[in-house]
Every structure is written in structure tokens, then in C-alpha cells.
Design a protein around this motif. Sequence first.
Motif, mmCIF file in Angstrom:
data_model
loop_
_atom_site.group_PDB
_atom_site.id
_atom_site.type_symbol
_atom_site.label_atom_id
_atom_site.label_comp_id
_atom_site.label_asym_id
_atom_site.label_seq_id
_atom_site.Cartn_x
_atom_site.Cartn_y
_atom_site.Cartn_z
ATOM 1 N N SER A 385 17.187 50.656 10.374
ATOM 2 C CA SER A 385 18.589 50.319 10.627
ATOM 3 C C SER A 385 19.496 51.429 10.136
ATOM 4 O O SER A 385 19.211 52.070 9.125
ATOM 5 C CB SER A 385 18.946 49.031 9.897
ATOM 6 O OG SER A 385 20.276 48.697 10.177
ATOM 7 N N ALA A 386 20.561 51.653 10.883
ATOM 8 C CA ALA A 386 21.548 52.641 10.448
ATOM 9 C C ALA A 386 22.610 51.961 9.591
ATOM 10 O O ALA A 386 23.444 52.615 8.989
ATOM 11 C CB ALA A 386 22.192 53.295 11.656
ATOM 12 N N GLU A 387 22.561 50.611 9.566
ATOM 13 C CA GLU A 387 23.585 49.874 8.806
ATOM 14 C C GLU A 387 23.106 49.648 7.376
ATOM 15 O O GLU A 387 21.916 49.517 7.133
ATOM 16 C CB GLU A 387 23.828 48.504 9.466
ATOM 17 C CG GLU A 387 24.309 48.602 10.896
ATOM 18 C CD GLU A 387 24.121 47.295 11.664
ATOM 19 O OE1 GLU A 387 23.788 46.270 11.029
ATOM 20 O OE2 GLU A 387 24.281 47.314 12.888
ATOM 21 N N GLN A 388 24.072 49.606 6.485
ATOM 22 C CA GLN A 388 23.756 49.312 5.099
ATOM 23 C C GLN A 388 23.422 47.840 4.956
ATOM 24 O O GLN A 388 24.033 46.999 5.609
ATOM 25 C CB GLN A 388 24.953 49.608 4.199
ATOM 26 C CG GLN A 388 25.152 51.061 3.863
ATOM 27 C CD GLN A 388 24.060 51.588 2.955
ATOM 28 O OE1 GLN A 388 23.103 52.170 3.451
ATOM 29 N NE2 GLN A 388 24.161 51.380 1.657
ATOM 30 N N GLU A 389 22.469 47.539 4.120
ATOM 31 C CA GLU A 389 22.143 46.134 3.844
ATOM 32 C C GLU A 389 23.258 45.539 2.977
ATOM 33 O O GLU A 389 23.660 46.120 1.986
ATOM 34 C CB GLU A 389 20.803 46.082 3.097
ATOM 35 C CG GLU A 389 20.496 44.741 2.497
ATOM 36 C CD GLU A 389 19.441 43.965 3.271
ATOM 37 O OE1 GLU A 389 19.007 44.458 4.333
ATOM 38 O OE2 GLU A 389 19.080 42.881 2.831
ATOM 39 N N LYS B 16 11.627 36.062 7.558
ATOM 40 C CA LYS B 16 12.373 36.733 8.636
ATOM 41 C C LYS B 16 12.549 38.212 8.305
ATOM 42 O O LYS B 16 12.239 39.081 9.112
ATOM 43 C CB LYS B 16 13.775 36.106 8.799
ATOM 44 C CG LYS B 16 13.788 34.686 9.250
ATOM 45 C CD LYS B 16 15.196 34.185 9.470
ATOM 46 C CE LYS B 16 16.038 34.181 8.219
ATOM 47 N NZ LYS B 16 15.549 33.288 7.146
ATOM 48 N N SER B 17 13.050 38.431 7.087
ATOM 49 C CA SER B 17 13.292 39.818 6.693
ATOM 50 C C SER B 17 11.987 40.594 6.583
ATOM 51 O O SER B 17 11.935 41.785 6.881
ATOM 52 C CB SER B 17 14.057 39.864 5.372
ATOM 53 O OG SER B 17 15.347 39.313 5.565
ATOM 54 N N SER B 18 10.918 39.898 6.159
ATOM 55 C CA SER B 18 9.622 40.581 6.070
ATOM 56 C C SER B 18 9.162 41.013 7.456
ATOM 57 O O SER B 18 8.641 42.121 7.637
ATOM 58 C CB SER B 18 8.567 39.663 5.456
ATOM 59 O OG SER B 18 8.908 39.371 4.136
ATOM 60 N N LEU B 19 9.360 40.146 8.435
ATOM 61 C CA LEU B 19 8.957 40.486 9.806
ATOM 62 C C LEU B 19 9.736 41.708 10.296
ATOM 63 O O LEU B 19 9.172 42.645 10.869
ATOM 64 C CB LEU B 19 9.195 39.294 10.742
ATOM 65 C CG LEU B 19 8.889 39.572 12.217
ATOM 66 C CD1 LEU B 19 7.401 39.794 12.429
ATOM 67 C CD2 LEU B 19 9.382 38.442 13.113
ATOM 68 N N VAL B 20 11.045 41.680 10.006
ATOM 69 C CA VAL B 20 11.884 42.795 10.443
ATOM 70 C C VAL B 20 11.479 44.082 9.716
ATOM 71 O O VAL B 20 11.335 45.138 10.332
ATOM 72 C CB VAL B 20 13.371 42.464 10.211
ATOM 73 C CG1 VAL B 20 14.235 43.690 10.450
ATOM 74 C CG2 VAL B 20 13.804 41.335 11.120
ATOM 75 N N ALA B 24 10.261 47.061 11.883
ATOM 76 C CA ALA B 24 11.212 48.186 11.915
ATOM 77 C C ALA B 24 10.786 49.294 10.960
ATOM 78 O O ALA B 24 11.409 50.336 10.910
ATOM 79 C CB ALA B 24 12.608 47.706 11.555
ATOM 80 N N ARG B 25 9.730 49.059 10.205
ATOM 81 C CA ARG B 25 9.228 50.030 9.219
ATOM 82 C C ARG B 25 10.365 50.493 8.323
ATOM 83 O O ARG B 25 10.593 51.680 8.132
ATOM 84 C CB ARG B 25 8.597 51.225 9.945
ATOM 85 C CG ARG B 25 7.354 50.801 10.659
ATOM 86 C CD ARG B 25 6.872 51.683 11.741
ATOM 87 N NE ARG B 25 5.752 51.020 12.402
ATOM 88 C CZ ARG B 25 5.905 50.117 13.365
ATOM 89 N NH1 ARG B 25 7.100 49.797 13.795
ATOM 90 N NH2 ARG B 25 4.860 49.516 13.898
ATOM 91 N N ASP B 26 11.072 49.527 7.808
ATOM 92 C CA ASP B 26 12.255 49.827 7.007
ATOM 93 C C ASP B 26 12.128 49.137 5.659
ATOM 94 O O ASP B 26 12.152 47.906 5.575
ATOM 95 C CB ASP B 26 13.509 49.331 7.746
ATOM 96 C CG ASP B 26 14.786 49.854 7.115
ATOM 97 O OD1 ASP B 26 14.770 50.151 5.907
ATOM 98 O OD2 ASP B 26 15.799 49.964 7.830
ATOM 99 N N ALA B 27 11.994 49.976 4.623
ATOM 100 C CA ALA B 27 11.811 49.404 3.283
ATOM 101 C C ALA B 27 13.132 49.009 2.645
ATOM 102 O O ALA B 27 13.153 48.464 1.548
ATOM 103 C CB ALA B 27 11.071 50.395 2.403
ATOM 104 N N THR B 28 14.253 49.279 3.337
ATOM 105 C CA THR B 28 15.548 48.932 2.732
ATOM 106 C C THR B 28 15.911 47.476 2.987
ATOM 107 O O THR B 28 16.930 47.002 2.497
ATOM 108 C CB THR B 28 16.687 49.814 3.283
ATOM 109 O OG1 THR B 28 16.886 49.490 4.676
ATOM 110 C CG2 THR B 28 16.381 51.291 3.160
ATOM 111 N N VAL B 29 15.098 46.778 3.769
ATOM 112 C CA VAL B 29 15.405 45.374 4.050
ATOM 113 C C VAL B 29 15.219 44.575 2.759
ATOM 114 O O VAL B 29 14.169 44.652 2.129
ATOM 115 C CB VAL B 29 14.455 44.817 5.139
ATOM 116 C CG1 VAL B 29 14.779 43.366 5.426
ATOM 117 C CG2 VAL B 29 14.558 45.640 6.397
#
Lengths: 544, 464
Positions: A385-389, B16-20, B24-29
Motif C-alpha cells: 500500500s502507498a497509504e499510511q496505516e 482480514k489484515s493477515s490475509l491482506v 499484498a506482501r506488506d509487513a506494515t499492515v
Amino acid sequence: VHGQAHLLSEQRNEQRKRSLYCHSAGGANHAAMPRPARSAPRLAELAALMAAVDWDERQSASTQTALDREVAPQLQASGHHPVVAGRIWLAAVAQRSREVQETQQRVDHMLGWTQAGMVILGLLLGWLTTFGVFYYDGSSRVNVVVALAVLVVIPAVLLLPLLLAALPERIVSALPAAAPLAAVMRALSPGRLAPWLLRWGPQDWRETWKGWQGRLAAHRTLYGPVQKWTLLRWSQLFALAYQTAALLTVILLVVFTDLAFGWSTTLTTGDPERDAQRVHRATSLLALPWTAIVPDAAPSPELITESRYYRAAPRSLSSAEASRLGGWWRFVVLALAVYGWLPRLLTLTLAHARLRTSARAAWVATPRLTAVLRRIRLASVQTVSAEQEQRAEAFTLHPFSITNDLTAIDAQPIVINWSAVPLADDVLQQHLRPRQILAAGGAATMEADQAVVARLGADRSEAEEIVIVVKAWEPPLLEFVDFVRSVRQALGRNRSILVLPVAVNAAGQPQAASESQTGVWQRKLTQLGDPWLRVAAFPREAAS
Amino acid sequence: MSTPVFAVVGHPNKGKSSLVATLARDATVGIAPDPGTTTHARRFPMRVADTVLYTLVDTPGFQRARAALDWMRQHEGDAASRPAVVARFVAEHHSGERFRDECELLRPILDGAGIIYVVDGATPYGPEYDAEMEILRWTGRPSMAIINPIGQPLHVDSWTTALGQFFRVVRVLDVLQARFDQQVELLRVFGLLQEEWRPSLERAADILIDHRRHQQEDAARVMAEMISAVLHHVELRRLELGEPAQRHAAALQEQYQGRLRQLEREARNEVERIYGYDALNRNEPEFELLDLDLLAEESWLAFGLKRRDLVAAGAVSGAVTGGLVDASLLGTSFLAGSAIGGLVGGALGWFSTDKLAELKVLHQPMGGQRLRYGPAKSLQLPFVLLGRARLHHQLVAGRTHAQRGTLVVGQGTAMHALPDRVKKELAARFQRLRRTSPGSDGHETALALLTDAIADLLEPSQPN
């Protein structure tokens, strides 16, 4: 192994070419953009690249990511060719960094200046030397032996360091004495004049030069060949200028003045006839490359015999003799061209080509460039994501212990089963001894919940405490918080509400909720700031 | 054609966030045990170059589903007007605080997103889920459900039955542990929700597979470079005249080993970066050097000269001088001059080496003694390095971005199971890497060959 590996690499490359990844969307959009050349990088570009890599290292991750995303589509369109890709990245960095931009410009100017300087020096020296060698005032003759020695033999001997340098390092290190000889020759190379020339350049050039040399020295193993071939190209440029000046000067002297050539040597057999034959053999051999095209340009035996002179027996020439002796000129000019000028042209071409190869190799091997290009290539497929959490503010729990003593519960509480906890009424009866069991949440309607609340409000019985049994495995929702608030409103202050998260086993018996589950409920409900609201863990004894 | 968008919705804390994070291979979730961690919808577009192939939207969980459904029922006309009622609900409540989470999660769906409903298969189905599933059904958007067992999948069957009543497609996937092929497969399933989405999702899946291959190749290159750097690494320390070598031996060995470990750590970080992990905590035992007998004391001379060079140069110049004497005697000396000159010159070269070492030019010594530690000679070392790197790679490549713990890398090198043919081939490539000096064309070829061999070993189908 080698062959197999090559096959493997080729297969991979083929896959890459076919890959969607390399020819994916965006390629068409960028097709119209001017594509940077695949040609070998110029030295100024190499210097700028080194500065750009340093610049990149100093940037924050977010700046790097922004740049990567901007460059990635163009890189894809380029097919990830290392030189092209590096150029695209360098251009993007140069737009952001003045330092990188200036480095490239300065090194470009500097090198242009140095090259011009080397050419001028070479021309001057070539002209002066030739003038000296061909000095002819009519009193003596121009000695062909000296002319060839100075303008052909010495430069030919000086080709040696270049040849040594051109040999692969492995061979040079194996040849005894080759390494020190090469080192000495390099030290004497006219290319060394270049830094000296730069002393006359502006201050910022000198600083850029120093910085660049520093970087080269720091990675000598990688940039050694670039340094070597830069130096050798300069020296070859110098030599070619020298030879060009020599050739032109001789031609001009031949055209505008009269020259009488002769030959003279101390190394003699004592028999003039045999000496002349020897010289003729030598000149015929030298003239071999061109006799087929210009037969006149090889001195005849008569001319050789006639043109020998002895300083001990000087005699003045008649005008006819002088004119005949001028017949040497074609030979001299062609010898200069073929044995002096042409080899230098070839060596300059060789040095230039090797410099390009080594610059390309150094470009590809530039420390961190591979990592940067890899980073950008991976950035061409983005899923993050390009958005900040935006996170809910973390709630710091007030340290109060979780009650696990059910004796603290009133004798006959009112129990509410929230959201259909799968515990039968008799089980609840057994563990909590309630006066009354009510149900709310889950499948119940909002009206039904309100009815439960209204009933609690109307109840003025002895039951002081309300126990709400909840599913420990489900998180507390705002819906539940709303319900607790309504209950509190209905009950008024001072009456205790106990929330009891409970786990249920397959047999429908209550189990102790885990600490983390109870903690979740506790943290949520503490936020209500209600001093008469408690969260209790189902005691393990009761569960057993 | 509009870009497919998928809103990942459900009860709070069901993954939900774990799935995303995984897809999305995004550890900032943000993933936390407390409900309400996700407060706003967050978009995760898959971009290839400047094209978006699909977008995942992480949303807050339902908090007041019953109350929201209650409102909708009160405003319901007929079945056909239900999507409009949901839209009206969002329009009326989006600025308020009460249904903020519901509005936030419903908005992307009303904008055209497909619905990915996530539940936990490790906990039982309950009636509190009915309201939210009903609301989702009211939106009339294509939808599917994913049963994500957070723990033991004890209740998958009951969930499958319950979800079957609301969703046409139901899949079971442990999103925390989902393998790469399962993730790609799931994307293809997303494409089945609506016919026009299929090409985009198919393309996305193909590109991800391709991207994965590039990641493996890049990781292989990093490993090959690391092995090369380790094999060629040398620690040098100059000795003062007469200084005993043993004084520095232990420190030099430690320095050498420290640098090797640093090289390995840097390569690990780079491999993690390749797979999109920027700040992974890693727990890996440091490797121990197998051969510690790498200390050598040697002479050095300026310009990289060797004693052999000086002797040869001396001999050649002596012979040339002698040769001139021979020539002046018109060969009557029978080359004795050359021979004597060569011998004398060579001897001078031999003896001058030590003198040269003591000489200082512009305060710079022209030679001296030094200690050298390395390069490593062990034939086993590159295998150990590769084995460790491969194990680490396996863990990193197999990890999902929803996993937040420390990456624990075990000790095993996992190389013994390789077929002999592969081991021999690797040994040949390691030798080639050793023989070529860094920066040379030959070395670049050796690196490329090793990279290819390692890339083959990183294929998930290879024996471990």
C-alpha cells in the motif's frame, strides 16, 4: 560444466525475454521515449554513477522508494540491460542531485581538456623532433638511419609497455620481470602528463578529479583496468599526435624545401659494395608492404650506393645529385606512415576499445549498482500500500488484576448469556448459581436486548451483581460496549457488573479462557472507565 | 474495463489484515489481538509498471452489524432496493461516529468491489455473524468466503455449511502459513467472482509467478556474491621491523572471522529485502570457521613487486649489460658477459629485496613484513555457506508478511541430501570462483555460473 551452465543461462535469458514481467504493461507507453544507448559508458558517466551510488546510500528509504517507482517502468521497457538500466537510473538521480550532475559535467570537461592537451603536446613534440631530425641547411644530408631510428624504431620499442598491458594479468604475472617492467613503463607513460595538465584547470575540476581518483583507488580491484586503459589511451593519443605531426612535417618539408637524404653508419663490413647491398636488402624488406602499390618508393641499389656519405670526407653536392638524393623521400614518408603512424592508430583503437570494455565491466561491477537495479526491478511489481496505516490509539491498561475467584461473586447474581455462549442453563446454574438467566446479543433483535435492559432496570431485588457471560474467543465489539452502557444506565451507579469471558470445550463444558483472551476483554472494557465493571477469568478449578 | 477491487471484510480479529498482509506482501499492515486495530479502509493496489491489475482493500471489522441491519430493515422497500438501502445507510451515517466502521467497510463495496469475507475456522460459528453476512448479501456484490483457521481447524465443517448459505465460493486457507502457490491460486479464484475480472487476475497471477522467479534468481546472485566475497577475503596487518607475528595472530583471526560473519549477515539482509522484508528480526547461529590455520607471514614490496620479479629484472638487466660487452668484443667472449651479468644481476636482485624493504621514499616504506589471514582454503566452507544461505532462503521465501515473529534459522546445512552430480558441479563452480580474481571478466562468468547453479537449488521442488 561450463557448456551446461551457458545453456542454462541462455534458457533463463530466453525465459526472461519471453517473460510477461519484462514486457508487461507500460512498455507501450514508454516506447516513444528516447531509449538510452547500450554503448559502453563514458568515463564521465562512470564517475557520475559512482557519485550517484553514494548519493543513493545517503537517502532515506522513502526517497529511494519514490525514485524506484518512478524509474521502474522505464527500466522494464529497457529490458533491464545493465548499462541502459544504469543510465536511466543515473539520469533520474542527476535530476535530483546537483552533485551527480556536476560530477558528470566536470569529468566530461576535464577529460576533453586533458585529451586536447595530450594532442597538442604530442603535435608539438612531434613537430619539434621531426624538425630536428630533418634539419638540413645544405651543408650535410638528412641521415635516413637517424630519421627512421627516432621516428620509427624508438616509438616501436615504446609500444612494448602497451603490449605488456594488453596481455591478461595472468600471463603478465607469470612472465618473469614483466610486472616491474610494466610498472616502470606505466610510470614513464606520457599519459602521466594528464594530471599535470589538469593543474591548469579550474579549482572545481581538480577537486572532482581528486574525488574520482579517490573512489577509483578505494575499489582498485574493480576500477584498476579502467585506470590503466585511461592512461594508455592518453599515451596512445599523444603518440598518434606525435606521429601525425612527424608525418605532416616531413611531407611539408618535402613539399616546400629541398631535402637531400643520405645514410651513414659506423657498423660497416669495410666493403662499400656489400654495405650497400645490405642496406638495400633492409630497405626492400621495409618497403615490402607498399612496393606492390608504389614501386618507386623503395630506394634502388644505385640510389643507396650514391647516397652513402662519410662525415670524414665531406663534399658538396651538385644540384643534379641533390635532386636524385631527394628520391629517398617516398620511402621515408611511407616508412613513417606504415611503421610509425599506422601502428599508433591501431594501438589507439585498441586502447579505446579496451577502455570501453573495462568501463562497461566496471559499470556493471560498480558496488551497490546491482543492488540498486535489483531493488528497482523488484519495485516494478508493487503489491504494497502507498497509504499510511491509520491505527487506533493503543490503550494503556491500568494495572489491575483479573479476578479469578468466583467466591467474589454474589450468591445469586443475574446472569446474561451474551451472543449465545454454547453453555446450557444447567451448566451455568451449576457454576454460577444465578437467580435468573437472561439472553441478549447474537441472534436476538435489538428490541429484545432493550427488553433485557429494561428488565434489569425494573429489578430492585437483592441480586446486586450482574454477570455477563461472553465468548472468550470472540473479541468485544462496540455492540457489546453499547449493551454494557445501557445496562449501567438502567442499573444506576454502585451496582457491580462482572464480565466473564469463557471458553467452551466440545462437551459443552466451560473452560478457562486464555490470558490473552481475557486481556483483550479487559483492555476494551477498561476504556469505559466504570469502576464497578470488572472482567473475571473463568477459574481453572471450576473448569475442571 | 474497470480494475477489479476486492474488499476484505468480516468480524474483527478473524484475519482480514493477515490475509491482506500475506497477499499484498506488506509487513506494515497492523495486526493485533485487540479488535478495532484497523480503523480505516486501506488500499493495496497491485501495480505492474504504471498499470493497476487489482486492488485489495483492508477494512475495519463489523462492530454494530445488528444495529445497522436493523436500520436497513426499517428502511427496506423490496428485495431489489436492498443495495440502494445499503447505499443510503452509508450516505446517512458516514459522517457520524456510531457506524463509522460499517460505513468504512461498506463504501468500497458500494463503489464496486467484490467481497472477500474472512472467518476463523478454529472457533465455532455463532449467530452474531448472521447480521453481517446478511448486510453483505444486501449489497448484491459478487462475494466469496475464506475460512482462515487461526489454530486448529476444528470448526471448518460447520463454517462451510453456514457460509454456503450466503456465499457461492468458500475456500479454506491458513493465511498466516499460506504457501506462494496457494496465494497465487487464491488470486485466480478472485478472478472467478466476475467474468470481466478474470483476465486481470490471471495476468496478475502469472506476473507474480514470474516475479517470484526473479526474486529467486536475485537471491541466488546475492548468495553467489557472498560466497565469492568470503572465499577471497583476506585480512592483512603490517608488522613493524622485528615485531613478533604471534602478537597479532589472535586479533587477526577474530577480525577475519568477524568480517566473514558480517558478509553473511549483509547477504541475509539483502535476501530478506528481495522478498520484501525490511526489518526482520533474525535468530541464526553464527557460523564457525572450519579451518583456522590460515595465518601466514610474508614479505611485501611497493608496486606489488615480488622477490622473484626483482631477481628476474636484475638478471635481465645484468645479461643485457653483459651482452653489450659481448657485442663490443664481437662475440669473442662467447656470451660469457651475458651469463656473468645475468648471474650478478639476479644475485643483486635477491639481496636488494631486503634492502628495498627497509627503504623509505617520501616517508613511505618500500617494503616490509606483514601478516596475512586468509583466503579460506577449506573445500567445505562454500558448501556450509550455501547450505546455511539456502536454509535461510527457504524460510524467508516460505514466510508470509502476516507473520510477525522472529525468523529462527536452524543450524542444519541441508546440503548432504543433494545428488552427487549436483555436489560435484557445485564444487567445480566454487573452484572456478576461487581461481578468478574479483573484478575480472573470468570472475564475472564464474559468478554467473554459480548463480545459475544456486538458482536451481532454490526451486521449491529441490530436495532439502
